[in-house]
Design a protein around this motif. Structure first.
Motif, PDB file in Angstrom:
ATOM      1  N   ARG A 199       0.752  -0.952   0.585  1.00  0.00           N
ATOM      2  CA  ARG A 199      -0.002   0.016  -0.332  1.00  0.00           C
ATOM      3  C   ARG A 199       0.930   1.072  -0.156  1.00  0.00           C
ATOM      4  NH1 ARG A 199      -2.445  -3.781   4.070  1.00  0.00           N
ATOM      5  NH2 ARG A 199      -4.274  -4.272   3.011  1.00  0.00           N
ATOM      6  N   ASP A 200       2.165   1.692   0.227  1.00  0.00           N
ATOM      7  CA  ASP A 200       2.694   2.137  -0.147  1.00  0.00           C
ATOM      8  C   ASP A 200       4.256   2.086  -0.980  1.00  0.00           C
ATOM      9  OD1 ASP A 200       5.798   1.639   1.758  1.00  0.00           O
ATOM     10  OD2 ASP A 200       4.105   1.162   3.199  1.00  0.00           O
ATOM     11  N   LEU A 217      -1.626  -4.672  -6.681  1.00  0.00           N
ATOM     12  CA  LEU A 217      -2.454  -3.523  -5.930  1.00  0.00           C
ATOM     13  C   LEU A 217      -3.701  -2.823  -6.239  1.00  0.00           C
ATOM     14  CD1 LEU A 217       0.863  -0.934  -7.241  1.00  0.00           C
ATOM     15  CD2 LEU A 217       0.621  -2.767  -5.149  1.00  0.00           C
ATOM     16  N   SER A 219      -4.570  -0.076  -4.148  1.00  0.00           N
ATOM     17  CA  SER A 219      -4.103   1.137  -3.708  1.00  0.00           C
ATOM     18  C   SER A 219      -3.027   2.618  -4.966  1.00  0.00           C
ATOM     19  CB  SER A 219      -3.396   1.582  -2.707  1.00  0.00           C
ATOM     20  OG  SER A 219      -3.932   0.505  -2.034  1.00  0.00           O
ATOM     21  N   SER A 236      -5.880   3.300   3.572  1.00  0.00           N
ATOM     22  CA  SER A 236      -6.544   1.507   2.161  1.00  0.00           C
ATOM     23  C   SER A 236      -7.031   0.679   3.678  1.00  0.00           C
ATOM     24  CB  SER A 236      -5.771   1.658   1.663  1.00  0.00           C
ATOM     25  OG  SER A 236      -6.110   0.757   1.054  1.00  0.00           O
TER      26      SER A 236
END
Length: 240
Positions: A199-200, A217, A219, A236
């Motif tokens: 998520r990053d 992914l 997000s 998220s």
């Protein structure tokens, strides 16, 4: 695909932009495809009933992937094969199948291979077959065994996770082990897809550095925004 991406465009080319929640609507899928096209992702990944819609909306702008035996893998092999064949008939470019994780945990890798081979027979060579091994639920020895079974059965990729298992999603350790076992890092031919909990930006890049050649992914926009100075990916609650 080689090298670590150094901008959003390069990273987007690794991404399967994914929406597999059970409450998803046709409108959600259409939005997903348009988002994916705008972001420049490799593909969108949707549930089997939405393949035809995604293909129609995509109109050749990006690939369409779907899932098979998802998310538990506790389906008979011929049922998985039928599901995969139907998705191919609906023009899916890629199919991500789930193995029977319990079979792998039992060390019955011949049965894992047979299961994958049944789906491979239903997915022609010009379409991509990815095999989800649910790596967080397996030991290192079981990860290696499942990856080798996928390779022997003719798969194109091994994939860490569904994103729905309580044991967790992708880890750098699992991706590295998978890449060394059947990926380019070990002289093998299979791609490695990392999915579940990415998520990053830092996590996404770490997965690629470990050997991932594709990322699943949900997000996506937030991850890609990490390339902007001072950008922080939005929180998220997505499981994938």
């Amino acid at each position: 695909m080689t090298g670590t991406p150094n901008d959003a465009k390069a990273l987007a080319a690794f991404v399967d932009h994914t929406l597999l929640k059970p409450e998803v609507t046709a409108a959600d899928v259409a939005t997903l495809v348009e988002e994916g096209a705008a972001l420049g992702v490799f593909s969108v990944c949707v549930s089997p009933p939405f393949v035809s819609l995604a293909v129609e909306v995509a109109a050749g702008r990006l690939a369409v992937a779907t899932v098979c035996g998802f998310p538990s893998g506790k389906h008979l092999s011929d049922v998985k094969a039928f599901e995969a064949a139907r998705s191919v008939a609906d023009d899916a470019d890629e199919v991500d199948m789930v193995i029977d994780v319990g079979t792998a945990r039992s060390g019955r890798f011949d049965a894992v291979q047979t299961d994958i081979a049944a789906v491979r027979a239903a997915v022609p060579a010009d379409r991509i077959l990815k095999v989800i091994i649910e790596s967080a639920a397996l030991t290192d020895e079981q990860i290696v065994g499942a990856c080798k079974a996928a390779e022997a059965a003719g798969a194109d990729f091994v994939k860490t996770s569904t994103g729905f298992h309580p044991a967790g999603g992708a880890s750098v350790h699992a991706v590295s082990l998978m890449a060394r076992t059947v990926g380019a890092a070990g002289g093998g031919r299979l791609g490695v897809k990392a999915s579940g909990g990415i998520r990053d930006l830092d996590t996404a890049l770490a997965m690629i550095e470990a050997g991932a050649t594709r990322l699943g992914l949900s997000s996506t926009a937030g991850v890609l925004a990490g390339f902007e100075a001072g950008a922080v990916a939005p929180a998220s609650t997505d499981t994938y």
